[in-house]
Scaffold this motif. Structure first.
Motif, PDB file in Angstrom:
ATOM      1  N   ARG A 259     -15.374   0.833  33.857  1.00 45.45           N
ATOM      2  CA  ARG A 259     -14.646   1.403  34.696  1.00 45.45           C
ATOM      3  C   ARG A 259     -14.958   1.347  36.148  1.00 45.45           C
ATOM      4  NH1 ARG A 259     -11.282   4.383  31.217  1.00 45.45           N
ATOM      5  NH2 ARG A 259     -12.043   4.327  29.160  1.00 45.45           N
TER       6      ARG A 259
ATOM      7  N   LYS B 101     -10.717  -2.850  37.222  1.00 47.79           N
ATOM      8  CA  LYS B 101     -12.053  -2.811  36.581  1.00 47.79           C
ATOM      9  C   LYS B 101     -13.048  -3.279  37.634  1.00 47.79           C
ATOM     10  CE  LYS B 101     -10.610  -1.505  32.401  1.00 47.79           C
ATOM     11  NZ  LYS B 101     -10.820  -0.261  31.747  1.00 47.79           N
TER      12      LYS B 101
ATOM     13  N   ILE C 299     -10.854   4.305  25.067  1.00 43.46           N
ATOM     14  CA  ILE C 299     -10.413   2.879  24.973  1.00 43.46           C
ATOM     15  C   ILE C 299     -10.517   2.567  26.518  1.00 43.46           C
ATOM     16  CG2 ILE C 299      -8.607   1.643  24.854  1.00 43.46           C
ATOM     17  CD1 ILE C 299      -7.674   3.029  22.408  1.00 43.46           C
ATOM     18  N   GLY C 300     -11.112   1.545  26.891  1.00 42.61           N
ATOM     19  CA  GLY C 300     -11.117   0.819  28.291  1.00 42.61           C
ATOM     20  C   GLY C 300     -12.455   0.884  28.985  1.00 42.61           C
ATOM     21  N   ASP C 301     -13.394   1.356  27.961  1.00 37.09           N
ATOM     22  CA  ASP C 301     -14.559   1.385  28.488  1.00 37.09           C
ATOM     23  C   ASP C 301     -15.336   0.068  28.846  1.00 37.09           C
ATOM     24  OD1 ASP C 301     -15.169   4.110  28.339  1.00 37.09           O
ATOM     25  OD2 ASP C 301     -16.309   4.236  26.723  1.00 37.09           O
ATOM     26  N   GLY C 302     -14.912  -0.972  28.461  1.00 37.20           N
ATOM     27  CA  GLY C 302     -15.128  -2.377  29.090  1.00 37.20           C
ATOM     28  C   GLY C 302     -15.991  -3.077  27.904  1.00 37.20           C
TER      29      GLY C 302
ATOM     30  N   HIS D 171      -0.670   1.057  31.566  1.00 38.75           N
ATOM     31  CA  HIS D 171       0.239   2.306  31.481  1.00 38.75           C
ATOM     32  C   HIS D 171       1.271   2.306  32.557  1.00 38.75           C
ATOM     33  CE1 HIS D 171      -2.486   2.275  35.183  1.00 38.75           C
ATOM     34  NE2 HIS D 171      -1.416   3.168  35.809  1.00 38.75           N
TER      35      HIS D 171
ATOM     36  N   LEU E 274      -5.180  -3.371  34.530  1.00 44.36           N
ATOM     37  CA  LEU E 274      -5.682  -2.030  35.126  1.00 44.36           C
ATOM     38  C   LEU E 274      -6.749  -2.396  35.938  1.00 44.36           C
ATOM     39  CD1 LEU E 274      -5.765  -0.007  31.918  1.00 44.36           C
ATOM     40  CD2 LEU E 274      -4.219   0.138  33.926  1.00 44.36           C
TER      41      LEU E 274
ATOM     42  N   HIS F 224      -7.167  -3.230  24.741  1.00 42.46           N
ATOM     43  CA  HIS F 224      -6.669  -2.346  24.026  1.00 42.46           C
ATOM     44  C   HIS F 224      -5.987  -1.231  24.764  1.00 42.46           C
ATOM     45  CE1 HIS F 224      -8.298  -3.909  20.334  1.00 42.46           C
ATOM     46  NE2 HIS F 224      -9.343  -4.354  21.000  1.00 42.46           N
ATOM     47  N   GLN F 225      -6.142  -1.179  26.192  1.00 48.53           N
ATOM     48  CA  GLN F 225      -5.600   0.224  26.732  1.00 48.53           C
ATOM     49  C   GLN F 225      -4.160  -0.362  26.827  1.00 48.53           C
ATOM     50  OE1 GLN F 225      -8.254   0.323  30.131  1.00 48.53           O
ATOM     51  NE2 GLN F 225      -7.745   2.361  30.072  1.00 48.53           N
TER      52      GLN F 225
END
Length: 112
Positions: A9, A58, A86-89, A42, A56, A38-39
């Motif tokens: 992130r 990153k 979800i989205g931590d990488g 949005h 997104l 997985h995100q």
């Protein structure tokens, strides 16, 4: 030697950078990237219209380390980039056959 690539992130980059510097890892490459995992993106409102954002923002962090620093480096990234959402990488570790410093011709560990 290993190359470690971490997709994290953006707002956690500074924490990860400081943790790696504490491990004496000073050479790193940072790239702003966009990705989909997985995100699944949005929805945003843009000029009154709803728009789905698939990719997104990153940050991609790349470091090359000696084998003995791989696990401490992974632990530092995990500790400082983890939110539990979800989205931590991701972290990718790949072996390197050879590293050459262009300026001097030094190779491998001397090229760090």
């Amino acid at each position: 030697m290993k190359k470690i690539e971490a997709i994290i992130r953006p707002y956690l980059l500074e924490n990860v950078r400081k943790a790696l510097i504490d491990l004496t890892i000073t050479g790193m490459t940072i790239t702003e990237v966009r990705g989909l995992g997985h995100q699944q993106g949005h929805t945003e409102i843009y000029r009154g219209a709803e728009a789905h954002v698939d990719f997104l923002p990153k940050m991609k962090l790349e470091v090359v380390v000696e084998d003995k620093l791989v696990e401490p480096c992974i632990a530092a990234i995990m500790q400082n980039a983890h939110t539990g959402r979800i989205g931590d990488g991701k972290i990718y570790i790949t072996p390197l056959e050879r590293v050459i410093r262009i300026r001097t011709g030094e190779e491998d560990a001397e090229a760090f």
